[in-house]
Design a protein around this motif. Structure first.
Motif, short mmCIF file in Angstrom:
data_model
loop_
_atom_site.label_atom_id
_atom_site.label_comp_id
_atom_site.label_asym_id
_atom_site.label_seq_id
_atom_site.Cartn_x
_atom_site.Cartn_y
_atom_site.Cartn_z
N SER A 198 12.46 -4.20 62.64
CA SER A 198 11.76 -4.04 61.36
C SER A 198 10.86 -5.26 61.14
CB SER A 198 12.80 -3.95 60.23
OG SER A 198 12.24 -4.38 59.01
N ASP A 199 9.57 -5.04 60.94
CA ASP A 199 8.66 -6.17 60.72
C ASP A 199 9.01 -6.90 59.42
OD1 ASP A 199 7.00 -6.07 62.96
OD2 ASP A 199 5.93 -4.35 62.14
N HIS A 200 9.52 -6.16 58.46
CA HIS A 200 9.86 -6.76 57.17
C HIS A 200 11.08 -7.67 57.30
CE1 HIS A 200 10.36 -7.31 52.91
NE2 HIS A 200 11.54 -6.75 52.93
N LEU A 201 12.11 -7.16 57.96
CA LEU A 201 13.36 -7.93 58.05
C LEU A 201 13.42 -8.84 59.27
CD1 LEU A 201 15.91 -5.11 57.10
CD2 LEU A 201 15.15 -6.99 55.66
N GLY A 202 12.64 -8.49 60.31
CA GLY A 202 12.66 -9.31 61.52
C GLY A 202 13.91 -9.13 62.35
N ARG A 203 14.68 -8.07 62.09
CA ARG A 203 15.87 -7.84 62.90
C ARG A 203 16.06 -6.34 63.12
NH1 ARG A 203 18.40 -9.50 57.81
NH2 ARG A 203 19.48 -7.72 56.88
N GLY A 204 16.82 -6.01 64.11
CA GLY A 204 17.00 -4.61 64.47
C GLY A 204 18.21 -3.99 63.80
N LYS A 205 18.24 -2.69 63.78
CA LYS A 205 19.42 -1.97 63.28
C LYS A 205 20.45 -1.89 64.40
CE LYS A 205 16.42 1.01 60.52
NZ LYS A 205 15.91 2.38 60.39
N HIS A 206 21.71 -1.78 64.03
CA HIS A 206 22.74 -1.56 65.05
C HIS A 206 22.58 -0.16 65.62
CE1 HIS A 206 24.59 -5.23 63.88
NE2 HIS A 206 24.95 -4.81 62.70
N THR A 207 22.42 -0.08 66.96
CA THR A 207 22.22 1.24 67.55
C THR A 207 23.43 1.67 68.36
OG1 THR A 207 21.09 0.16 69.40
CG2 THR A 207 19.71 1.06 67.65
N THR A 208 24.33 0.73 68.69
CA THR A 208 25.51 1.08 69.47
C THR A 208 26.71 1.13 68.53
OG1 THR A 208 24.54 -0.14 71.31
CG2 THR A 208 26.87 0.44 71.51
N ARG A 209 27.45 2.24 68.55
CA ARG A 209 28.51 2.46 67.55
C ARG A 209 29.90 2.02 68.02
NH1 ARG A 209 24.41 2.72 64.98
NH2 ARG A 209 23.39 4.62 64.32
N HIS A 210 30.14 2.02 69.31
CA HIS A 210 31.48 1.67 69.80
C HIS A 210 31.34 1.01 71.18
CE1 HIS A 210 30.65 5.73 71.43
NE2 HIS A 210 31.18 5.22 72.53
N VAL A 211 32.43 0.38 71.62
CA VAL A 211 32.45 -0.24 72.95
C VAL A 211 32.82 0.82 73.98
CG1 VAL A 211 33.46 -2.06 74.37
CG2 VAL A 211 33.19 -2.41 71.91
N GLU A 212 32.07 0.85 75.08
CA GLU A 212 32.39 1.80 76.14
C GLU A 212 32.02 1.18 77.48
OE1 GLU A 212 31.39 6.41 77.53
OE2 GLU A 212 30.56 5.61 75.67
N LEU A 213 32.91 1.33 78.47
CA LEU A 213 32.64 0.87 79.82
C LEU A 213 31.96 1.99 80.61
CD1 LEU A 213 35.89 -1.10 80.72
CD2 LEU A 213 33.59 -2.04 80.53
N LEU A 214 30.80 1.67 81.18
CA LEU A 214 30.00 2.66 81.91
C LEU A 214 29.91 2.25 83.38
CD1 LEU A 214 27.13 2.45 79.29
CD2 LEU A 214 28.80 4.30 79.40
N PRO A 215 30.19 3.18 84.31
CA PRO A 215 30.12 2.83 85.73
C PRO A 215 28.69 2.54 86.16
CG PRO A 215 31.03 5.06 85.40
CD PRO A 215 30.52 4.59 84.09
N TYR A 216 28.51 1.42 86.89
CA TYR A 216 27.17 1.09 87.39
C TYR A 216 27.28 0.12 88.57
CZ TYR A 216 22.40 -0.56 87.78
OH TYR A 216 21.17 -0.88 88.27
N GLY A 217 26.59 0.41 89.65
CA GLY A 217 26.49 -0.51 90.78
C GLY A 217 27.83 -0.99 91.31
N GLU A 218 28.77 -0.07 91.51
CA GLU A 218 30.11 -0.41 91.98
C GLU A 218 30.82 -1.36 91.03
OE1 GLU A 218 30.36 -1.36 96.24
OE2 GLU A 218 28.32 -0.58 96.42
N GLY A 219 30.45 -1.30 89.76
CA GLY A 219 31.11 -2.09 88.74
C GLY A 219 31.14 -1.32 87.44
#
Length: 297
Positions: free
Chosen positions: A195-216
């Motif tokens: 937001s140009d007015h606030l200079g900060r973003g909204k929270h877009t991620t709601r929960h913690v989740e482990l996602l498989p990627y690159g053998e990790g």
């Protein structure tokens, strides 16, 4: 599957735990006596569970954790990718050092990732960011400048995830979700512009989740912008600054806080330019904050 077996929690939503075992995911609840014992399973936990199908499992035991973070709630992390933007919001060494202290204190390997490098508009500011990158690299930190839009730096970042559990952390709006989308386009994670007015973003991620990627595994986590030092003592703080930790034994006084004591090796290193002045200033700020917290409690 009726037998007890060991798996890993990769997601926790509304009282259900999703446990990964042999590339399959089982929905489980915690045992009834967990609450009595004040045991709260978190994402990243290795657990003993049993299940007759994919939706009605029970977690019987939580294995000992090698480390854990409270914000975001996750355990058994190998490395933390600290995502900070060059602009929008502007790069903040004070906030980065605050994150680094917490990551070091939990025994987790930090990797600094600076996003939105392509959005820098002035040569002077470009040089300022380059100087900070050099300073942190001299301290021994991995620093990866990137751009999710132009995909610059993406090839350099991909190999660091192999065989590791990585957590993404940083202020809201710095581009964590955009970076993850660039790495894993199939995720299509929701992103929000600053937001140009606030200079900060909204929270877009709601929960913690482990996602498989690159053998990790990669954890996308809710954004947050401040961390306190409630669990860190004044005498422990300098051990979370690697450049100070290696000089502590050279101070004249045992238990030196590197603030007002004479013949302090850390202060000497600052004067000699071996420790960046901005890092030492942040250390003193954090030290004062911890002292004031202790007085309040």
């Amino acid at each position: 599957m009726n037998n007890k077996t060991e798996g890993r929690i990769i997601k926790s939503v509304a009282g259900f735990y999703y446990v990964l075992f042999n590339d399959e995911v089982f929905q489980c609840r915690g045992r009834g006596n967990f609450r009595k014992k004040k045991i709260t399973p978190v994402v990243g936990d290795w657990v003993v569970f049993e299940s007759t199908n994919y939706t009605d499992g029970y977690i019987l035991d939580v294995k000992e954790r090698k480390n854990e973070l409270n914000r975001p709630p996750i355990s058994n992390v190998d490395q933390a990718i600290l995502v900070f933007s060059a602009v929008r919001p502007e790069f903040s060494t004070a906030l980065l050092d605050r994150f680094l202290v917490h990551i070091e204190d939990n025994g987790i390997q930090p990797v600094i990732c600076i996003t939105k490098m392509d959005l820098i508009e002035s040569n002077e500011y470009q040089q300022e960011i380059e100087n900070y990158i050099t300073a942190y690299r001299k301290l021994g930190y991995d620093v990866l400048p990137t751009s999710a839009m132009s995909l610059a730096g993406m090839e350099a970042i991909k190999p660091i995830f192999k065989g590791k559990t990585s957590v993404f952390a940083g202020q809201s709006g710095v581009g964590k979700s955009s970076l993850l989308n660039a790495l894993m386009p199939e995720l299509m994670l929701e992103t929000n512009d600053i937001s140009d007015h606030l200079g900060r973003g909204k929270h877009t991620t709601r929960h913690v989740e482990l996602l498989p990627y690159g053998e990790g595994l990669i954890a996308d986590t809710p954004g947050f912008s401040s961390l306190d030092f409630v669990e860190i003592e004044t005498e422990e703080l300098s051990y979370n600054f690697p450049e100070m930790k290696e000089r502590v034994s050279d101070c004249k006084f045992r238990g030196c806080t590197h603030s007002s004591e004479p013949k302090c090796a850390v202060k000497g290193a600052v004067e000699e330019g071996e420790i960046p002045r901005f890092r030492y200033d942040h250390y003193l700020e954090f030290l004062q904050e911890i002292k004031e917290q202790k007085r309040r409690y």
